[in-house]
Design an enzyme around this catalytic site. Sequence first.
Site, PDB file in Angstrom:
ATOM      1  N   SER A 156       0.957  -1.169  -0.054  1.00 53.48           N
ATOM      2  CA  SER A 156       0.126  -0.002  -0.184  1.00 53.48           C
ATOM      3  C   SER A 156       0.892   1.303   0.154  1.00 53.48           C
ATOM      4  O   SER A 156       1.706   1.316  -0.868  1.00 53.48           O
ATOM      5  CB  SER A 156      -0.936  -0.150   1.257  1.00 53.48           C
ATOM      6  OG  SER A 156      -1.996   0.937   1.069  1.00 53.48           O
ATOM      7  N   ASP A 248     -10.308  -3.688  -4.352  1.00 52.10           N
ATOM      8  CA  ASP A 248      -9.153  -2.590  -3.979  1.00 52.10           C
ATOM      9  C   ASP A 248      -9.346  -1.528  -4.555  1.00 52.10           C
ATOM     10  O   ASP A 248      -9.214  -1.736  -5.877  1.00 52.10           O
ATOM     11  CB  ASP A 248      -7.835  -3.470  -4.109  1.00 52.10           C
ATOM     12  CG  ASP A 248      -6.740  -2.401  -3.373  1.00 52.10           C
ATOM     13  OD1 ASP A 248      -7.027  -1.289  -3.070  1.00 52.10           O
ATOM     14  OD2 ASP A 248      -5.628  -2.834  -3.595  1.00 52.10           O
ATOM     15  N   HIS A 278      -8.290  -5.479   0.040  1.00 54.70           N
ATOM     16  CA  HIS A 278      -7.201  -4.746   0.384  1.00 54.70           C
ATOM     17  C   HIS A 278      -6.894  -4.724   1.706  1.00 54.70           C
ATOM     18  O   HIS A 278      -7.780  -4.628   2.727  1.00 54.70           O
ATOM     19  CB  HIS A 278      -7.164  -3.155  -0.002  1.00 54.70           C
ATOM     20  CG  HIS A 278      -6.011  -2.241   0.377  1.00 54.70           C
ATOM     21  ND1 HIS A 278      -5.126  -1.909  -0.656  1.00 54.70           N
ATOM     22  CD2 HIS A 278      -5.628  -1.774   1.427  1.00 54.70           C
ATOM     23  CE1 HIS A 278      -4.140  -1.115  -0.210  1.00 54.70           C
ATOM     24  NE2 HIS A 278      -4.368  -1.217   0.949  1.00 54.70           N
TER      25      HIS A 278
END
Length: 327
Positions: A156, A248, A278
Amino acid sequence: MALDPYTDGVRRLMSAAYPDVGGVVTDAVDARRRHERARFPRGPNVGEVRDIVIPGTPDVPARVYRPKEAGANPPVVVYLHGGGFVLCDLDSHDGICRILADGTPAIVVSVDYRRAPEHPYPAAVDDAFAAVRWVHAVGAAALGGDPDRIAVAGDSAGGNLATVCCLRARDTGGPPIRFQLLVYPVTDCLADWSDDPDGQLMTSRHMRWYVEQYLSDRAHGEQAYASPLRAESLAGLPPAFVLTVEHDPLRAEGEAYAARLAAEGVPVRTHRVSGLFHGAFGLGAVLPAARRCEELACDALRAALTEPHDSTDPEEGQMSQPRRAGR
């Protein structure tokens, strides 16, 4: 594909504990306090775990993981945690670092970079790059690792910092980085996160709030070291593995980044895991699909760092559409 009932149940439990940043929660300190209540899988036992301080201006706290079967001069992975540049720390990603140390095997140096909004862009970038430079110049040898086999990795926001370190290393003449592992990375801080498919843990609203904390000036989002997808050129970056998941808001920009890497001659493979959300990386102890993510990540690092340097994958540099993995 929709989340199966068990995976969706795990997501719902996580969502209940996740701070609704940008909605109910608008203060970063409050968000961290709520997020710290969460519990994460511990990960496997490794040979040694110890906290260190990387000297600099400022000093950067870090945590070192040594695998049980390190061998002589093992490779070193610099890991940069996710959390939207605002949340998470060494403890939240302890399990992930154990998985990578054990599964590669490699020495893992997890970096506790400064977080926004108290320290906006480019503080996190500066800390991450300082850590990579230290690992190459001093740390790898001091830790018993190989300074010629260094990878950067992150999930991320940490995926953003990992590939930005590669950009800075290219632009400033080093240090040499062998490989980059990017797990659902943030690649465009000015992306249009307007689509929220069912089954997400992190939403578009969350991403917009994170970026508001990270960028003291929205115009900074045009810069390559904030939004690597907007870089004028990605040529000359290290080989990469880009891992994305189906549910996501970052999936499209992660896959677009992989496509640009390939188009500009960077050896790259990408893999999309279907039926996963995610934030699931590191949850392999409870989610089979997440375990597959961990296996793919370790396989990519192992191939890049422990096999002969000139070994090639027949798919490297030929990526057109992400390969998909089911549960």
